[in-house]
Design a protein around this motif. Structure first.
Motif, PDB file in Angstrom:
ATOM      1  N   LYS A   1       7.870  -4.228   1.309  1.00  0.00           N
ATOM      2  CA  LYS A   1       9.206  -4.546   1.787  1.00  0.00           C
ATOM      3  C   LYS A   1       9.906  -3.231   2.127  1.00  0.00           C
ATOM      4  CE  LYS A   1      10.888  -6.811  -1.653  1.00  0.00           C
ATOM      5  NZ  LYS A   1      11.894  -7.519  -2.478  1.00  0.00           N
TER       6      LYS A   1
ATOM      7  N   PRO B   1       7.203  -0.418   6.379  1.00  0.00           N
ATOM      8  CA  PRO B   1       8.620  -0.547   6.751  1.00  0.00           C
ATOM      9  C   PRO B   1       9.526   0.460   6.032  1.00  0.00           C
ATOM     10  CG  PRO B   1       8.034  -2.264   5.180  1.00  0.00           C
ATOM     11  CD  PRO B   1       6.765  -1.501   5.467  1.00  0.00           C
TER      12      PRO B   1
ATOM     13  N   CYS C   1      16.841  -4.432   8.567  1.00  0.00           N
ATOM     14  CA  CYS C   1      15.844  -5.008   7.665  1.00  0.00           C
ATOM     15  C   CYS C   1      14.843  -5.880   8.422  1.00  0.00           C
ATOM     16  CB  CYS C   1      16.529  -5.820   6.574  1.00  0.00           C
ATOM     17  SG  CYS C   1      17.561  -4.829   5.480  1.00  0.00           S
TER      18      CYS C   1
ATOM     19  N   SER D   1      10.655  -4.977   9.248  1.00  0.00           N
ATOM     20  CA  SER D   1       9.667  -5.835   8.601  1.00  0.00           C
ATOM     21  C   SER D   1       8.887  -6.722   9.558  1.00  0.00           C
ATOM     22  CB  SER D   1      10.360  -6.751   7.580  1.00  0.00           C
ATOM     23  OG  SER D   1      11.074  -6.004   6.639  1.00  0.00           O
TER      24      SER D   1
ATOM     25  N   PRO E   1       5.049  -3.980  10.789  1.00  0.00           N
ATOM     26  CA  PRO E   1       6.175  -3.252  10.183  1.00  0.00           C
ATOM     27  C   PRO E   1       6.192  -1.788  10.611  1.00  0.00           C
ATOM     28  CG  PRO E   1       5.043  -4.596   8.549  1.00  0.00           C
ATOM     29  CD  PRO E   1       4.181  -4.606   9.784  1.00  0.00           C
TER      30      PRO E   1
END
Length: 580
Positions: A70, A98, A156, A160, A164
């Motif tokens: 994440k 990411p 965000c 992602s 990513p």
């Protein structure tokens, strides 16, 4: 004097990151980033990590993001602080990790006119970022607070989605820089992301799948090849595919198929050693290959694939992208890995792999493994022994982070199949030796029990990251293969250039590891036997442990050559027996 109500602009941006699932923010100190840094530190749910070295901080964030899968956020001040993120940005781009960069900047009137700590930060990372946005100057108006939330939510999502990667949001700030953290309702009232999104999975249609299977019908010598895989679901699906189709799977050390609780005899871990001899490799021609994940580490596989002029070659990619450096004619299959593997299992009665072909690969793997594992009458530790010790002795539910150059290659050769759960990570996007300790520490932050295998030059390159371990009391075991230089060059043609080899490629710096470790209050051990090394590896990791294994480059080279020669002899004997 402070920012007053303009603080809401920053605080709502930061809170929106949290609402979108961000947990960790890595901050490097500086003045221009004060509004971001202080607001992050004040947020009740975000975890901030502080490190003075932006290059190391970025690799640290990359390690967290790689293992948590994440986005992790980075905050820095203006000027060359931003430029120090560049190596990790490149790595994240190629590794598909990411990261969200919040780079602080001087306001527009202080750019390009000789103001201090001001460089051109606009799209500074070029095509290595997925997206760049120059934020407006902070403003407390309600529409600007909405704008800030929208951009944070967008950051965000973009970091992602699909493959990513890295996004950069450049924040210009005017004085005063101190946020007003006493404002009421500082974080706003949102509990769901400002920008909602629904993502599907890329799949191959029924008609396309039928056409693909038609191409494979009648081909008896098939292979599945797996490079780096990042999802446990993908690994499980491919292990099931191997079992259902009874197809050999050449599994790269980063595939995480080798030491998995569901691994099976179809998983071939010694293929690099088997394919090193070109004459032997030429006797193992395949009809088709289906590859999942990135290109494997093995140079022997790379050369062998280039020699396969008539092979049907398929590469399954998660999304748009092209990772196929051999120039072999290739069909790219853009599909979710787990979904495609499951689809293919549905056609198992139409894809008929020759039983003898599969048994040959299994037998070669078994024989090669016996040779690679045999350490009887070998009293002197080599770098291969260290990888073998990790293979044998690491407890289940452990992770290994591996440095580049020789460590990753030794792991690829000597980290063999076993039914236990051990994950292997590495920064193989750009294959650099920089930032490896930092990334391994990031993996430790993410909850992994981590042992890092690294060379002495890589250790020196990222030594300052050990201050992160000390500051946050992180548990990590670092095994340093100290051959006083760049060991991989001993295996390359440069080794024969005796006049220039040692100063230009061997590069001895005589690192005093014990003193360096003591300076950061780490626990230092030096080992010189396989038994002692395996005992230490099997124990729990507590604190910052540094294990030095001193090796000799020339002896290491000869030991490897001897292993490969013995594998060659065993494989030749088996292939001759099979054909007679």
């Amino acid at each position: 004097m402070n920012m007053g109500k303009s603080t809401y602009y920053v605080s709502n941006f930061i809170d929106e990151l949290f609402v979108n699932g961000v947990e960790d923010i890595v901050i490097s100190p500086g003045s221009r980033s004060t509004p971001l840094a202080m607001t992050v530190a004040e947020h009740p749910h975000l975890k901030e990590w502080i490190h003075f070295d932006e290059r190391s901080a970025a690799f640290f964030a990359l390690g967290i993001a790689k293992t948590k899968r994440k986005p992790v956020v980075l905050v820095c001040t203006s000027g060359t602080a931003v430029a120090n993120y560049f190596p990790a940005v490149v790595e994240a781009y190629y590794s598909r990790v990411p990261l969200i960069l919040l780079t602080s900047d001087r306001p527009h009137e202080l750019r390009d006119n000789g103001a201090p700590q001001s460089i051109d930060q606009i799209k500074i990372f070029g095509d290595y970022t997925k997206f760049f946005h120059e934020m407006a100057l902070p403003d407390g108006a309600s529409n600007m607070i909405d704008y800030a939330r929208r951009q944070a939510s967008r950051a965000c999502y973009l970091a992602s989605q699909s493959n990513p990667g890295v996004v950069q949001f450049n924040f210009p700030f005017r004085d005063p820089l101190i946020p007003d953290l006493s404002l009421e309702n500082l974080w706003g009232e949102r509990s769901t992301p400002y920008l909602g999104n629904v993502n599907g999975r890329e799949t191959v249609s029924f008609d396309e799948m039928e056409l693909l299977v038609d191409q494979l019908k009648g081909d008896k010598k098939g292979l599945v090849v797996c490079g780096e895989l990042t999802d446990e679901e993908d690994a499980t699906a491919i292990l099931e595919l191997a079992d259902e189709l009874n197809v050999p799977v050449l599994a790269d050390v980063l595939s995480n198929l080798r030491q998995h609780e569901s691994t099976n005899d179809n998983i071939i871990s010694t293929y690099d050693a088997v394919l090193k001899d070109e004459e032997i490799a030429s006797q193992l021609n395949a009809d088709f290959i289906i590859r999942f994940g990135a290109m494997p580490v093995s140079k022997a596989y790379f050369k062998w694939l280039q020699s396969q002029s008539n092979i049907k070659h398929y590469v399954v990619e998660q999304s748009s992208g092209y990772r196929e450096p051999t120039n072999v004619p290739t069909m790219m299959i853009y599909s979710d890995v787990e979904t495609f593997a499951t689809q293919l299992i549905g056609y198992k009665h139409e894809i008929s792999i020759n039983e003898q072909w599969t048994q040959t690969w299994m037998q070669l793997d078994k024989q090669s493994r016996l040779i690679l594992e045999n350490t009887e009458e070998e009293s002197e530790l080599t770098e291969g022994h260290v990888a073998l010790a990790l293979s044998r002795s690491l407890p289940s539910n452990h992770s290994v982070f591996v440095g580049n150059s020789m460590p990753i290659r030794d792991m690829d050769t000597f980290f063999l199949t076993e039914k236990k759960q051990v994950k292997v990570f590495a920064n193989r996007g750009a294959n650099g030796i920089d930032g490896v300790i930092s990334s391994a520490l990031g993996a430790a932050v993410a909850g992994e029990k981590v042992t890092l295998l690294i060379g002495d030059l890589s250790f020196l390159h990222d030594y300052t990251s050990l201050f992160i371990a000390r500051k946050y009391k992180l548990n990590i075991r670092v095994i340093v293969n100290n051959n006083d230089g760049g060991g991989i060059f001993s295996f390359l043609p440069q080794h024969e250039e005796k006049e220039h080899f040692e100063p230009l490629f061997g590069t001895p710096f005589d690192p005093q590891l014990k003193l360096l470790v003591e300076a950061v209050q780490g626990n230092y051990r030096k080992v010189d036997s396989m038994e002692e090394l395996e005992k230490l590896i099997s124990e729990d990791v507590t604190g910052t442990e540094i294990i030095e294994v001193q090796t000799d480059r020339e002896a290491n080279l000869e030991w490897h050559r001897s292993k490969w020669q013995n594998v060659k002899g065993s494989v030749e004997k088996h292939l001759k027996g099979s054909s007679s």
